[in-house]
Design an enzyme around this catalytic site. Structure first.
Site, PDB file in Angstrom:
ATOM      1  CG  ASP A 165      13.343 -78.169  51.406  1.00 41.74           C
ATOM      2  OD1 ASP A 165      13.154 -79.395  51.343  1.00 41.74           O
ATOM      3  OD2 ASP A 165      12.688 -77.341  50.748  1.00 41.74           O
TER       4      ASP A 165
ATOM      5  CB  THR B 279       5.963 -68.746  46.933  1.00 43.45           C
ATOM      6  OG1 THR B 279       7.131 -69.332  46.350  1.00 43.45           O
ATOM      7  CG2 THR B 279       5.628 -67.473  46.173  1.00 43.45           C
TER       8      THR B 279
ATOM      9  CD  GLU C  32      11.809 -82.398  43.021  1.00 38.99           C
ATOM     10  OE1 GLU C  32      11.700 -82.001  41.848  1.00 38.99           O
ATOM     11  OE2 GLU C  32      12.013 -81.617  43.989  1.00 38.99           O
TER      12      GLU C  32
ATOM     13  CB  SER D 128      15.918 -73.903  51.040  1.00 42.23           C
ATOM     14  OG  SER D 128      16.181 -72.526  50.835  1.00 42.23           O
TER      15      SER D 128
ATOM     16  CG  HIS E 149       9.715 -75.474  43.656  1.00 43.56           C
ATOM     17  ND1 HIS E 149      10.179 -76.545  42.948  1.00 43.56           N
ATOM     18  CD2 HIS E 149       9.719 -75.866  44.954  1.00 43.56           C
ATOM     19  CE1 HIS E 149      10.468 -77.548  43.772  1.00 43.56           C
ATOM     20  NE2 HIS E 149      10.188 -77.163  44.997  1.00 43.56           N
TER      21      HIS E 149
ATOM     22  N   GLY F 242       6.078 -76.982  46.089  1.00 46.66           N
ATOM     23  CA  GLY F 242       5.367 -76.000  45.283  1.00 46.66           C
ATOM     24  C   GLY F 242       3.913 -75.833  45.681  1.00 46.66           C
TER      25      GLY F 242
ATOM     26  CG  ASN G  97       8.101 -79.083  51.364  1.00 50.19           C
ATOM     27  OD1 ASN G  97       7.687 -79.821  52.253  1.00 50.19           O
ATOM     28  ND2 ASN G  97       9.328 -79.171  50.886  1.00 50.19           N
TER      29      ASN G  97
END
Length: 281
Positions: free
Chosen positions: A84, A235, A136, A50, A182, A211, A232
């Site tokens: 990303d 976390t 997005e 990212s 996210h 997310g 994706n």
């Protein structure tokens, strides 16, 4: 195995009515653990870096991208590289030299009209340079800046607007707001499966779920059946990684060799990757 393209991985996944997982890479250990997990699961995977990860590396995309590229070429499963959440043209224009086959250009914080204009320009450049482009529409939330909550009015992607947006911008994949957010550390997100199905029928390009770490396993699998093609995940990896480091250092307060605790972090990350790939594939 030869480095794969994101476009080919998405096309195969869509044809087989499954999804391909895209995991966030921050350190070399992330890339190693992701590839090891994909090999264990026997499924293709996307290594994605990212804009925030690039900022962490002092704004230099090439070193971490080249490391991911080397991991992809040595893998026993197809692996592609994806750039990303890019918000700036300067980084976008480095994508081809850094070995990426796809990029997600993020203008979701802008008004609809500005999002269309910025994304259309980014898509024109990406296609001229052989890149697949994702964008997005709607607000997934949970990222930097002020966003609507995942369940607030206006946050979710409207199918009719999505169809018009894809036609106006020429994007190749669309990240949609369907209830995830996210940076969630608890798996309590509820997806709108009916909306996913409506979006799948409204647009001609693969749908992407951002997310995904906050979505329970059964909901992830159901979301894929409803039409999600790219999932994706970031976390969840960082929680496994950091948790393993904390546990190791709690057990051995005198440890100073980072290889010891990073090995445990990489191993925990590998387990997480293999398990999540199995859920969506």
């Amino acid at each position: 195995m030869t480095l794969a393209s994101t476009g080919s991985l998405l096309a195969d996944a869509r044809a087989e009515k499954r999804a391909v997982a895209a995991f966030n890479v921050i350190t070399l250990e992330h890339a190693e653990g992701i590839v090891a997990g994909a090999e264990r699961a026997g499924r293709p995977v996307i290594l994605q870096i990212s804009e925030n990860a690039v900022k962490f590396h002092d704004g230099c995309v090439l070193p971490i991208a080249l490391a991911a590229h080397a991991m992809a070429e040595a893998a026993n499963v197809p692996v592609s590289l994806h750039l990303d959440h890019v918000e700036h043209d300067g980084l976008l224009h480095q994508a081809t030299d850094a070995g990426f086959s796809s990029v997600m250009f993020d203008a979701s914080h802008s008004s609809y009209a500005e999002n269309v204009e910025l994304t259309r320009r980014a898509a024109d450049w990406a296609h001229a340079n052989g890149l697949l482009i994702e964008s997005e529409l709607g607000q997934v939330g949970g990222k930097d800046g002020v966003h609507l909550g995942a369940h607030e009015p206006g946050a979710r992607t409207d199918p009719d607007e999505a169809a018009a947006y894809v036609a106006s911008t020429g994007v190749d994949a669309l990240a949609v707001a369907v209830g995830s957010s996210h940076a969630m550390t608890k798996r309590t997100a509820g997806l709108d499966f009916a909306l996913i199905e409506q979006l799948r029928d409204a647009v001609l390009v693969p749908l992407v779920l951002h997310g995904s770490s906050g979505v329970p396993d059964d909901a992830l699998a159901k979301g894929v059946r409803a039409g999600i093609v790219k999932v994706n995940i970031g976390t969840a990896l960082n929680m496994a990684y950091t948790g393993a480091v904390r546990s190791f250092l709690a057990d051995d307060a005198k440890a100073v060799d980072p290889r010891k605790y990073l090995e445990s972090a990489r191993s925990a990350l590998t387990d997480t990757v293999a398990q999540l790939i199995t859920v969506i594939s």
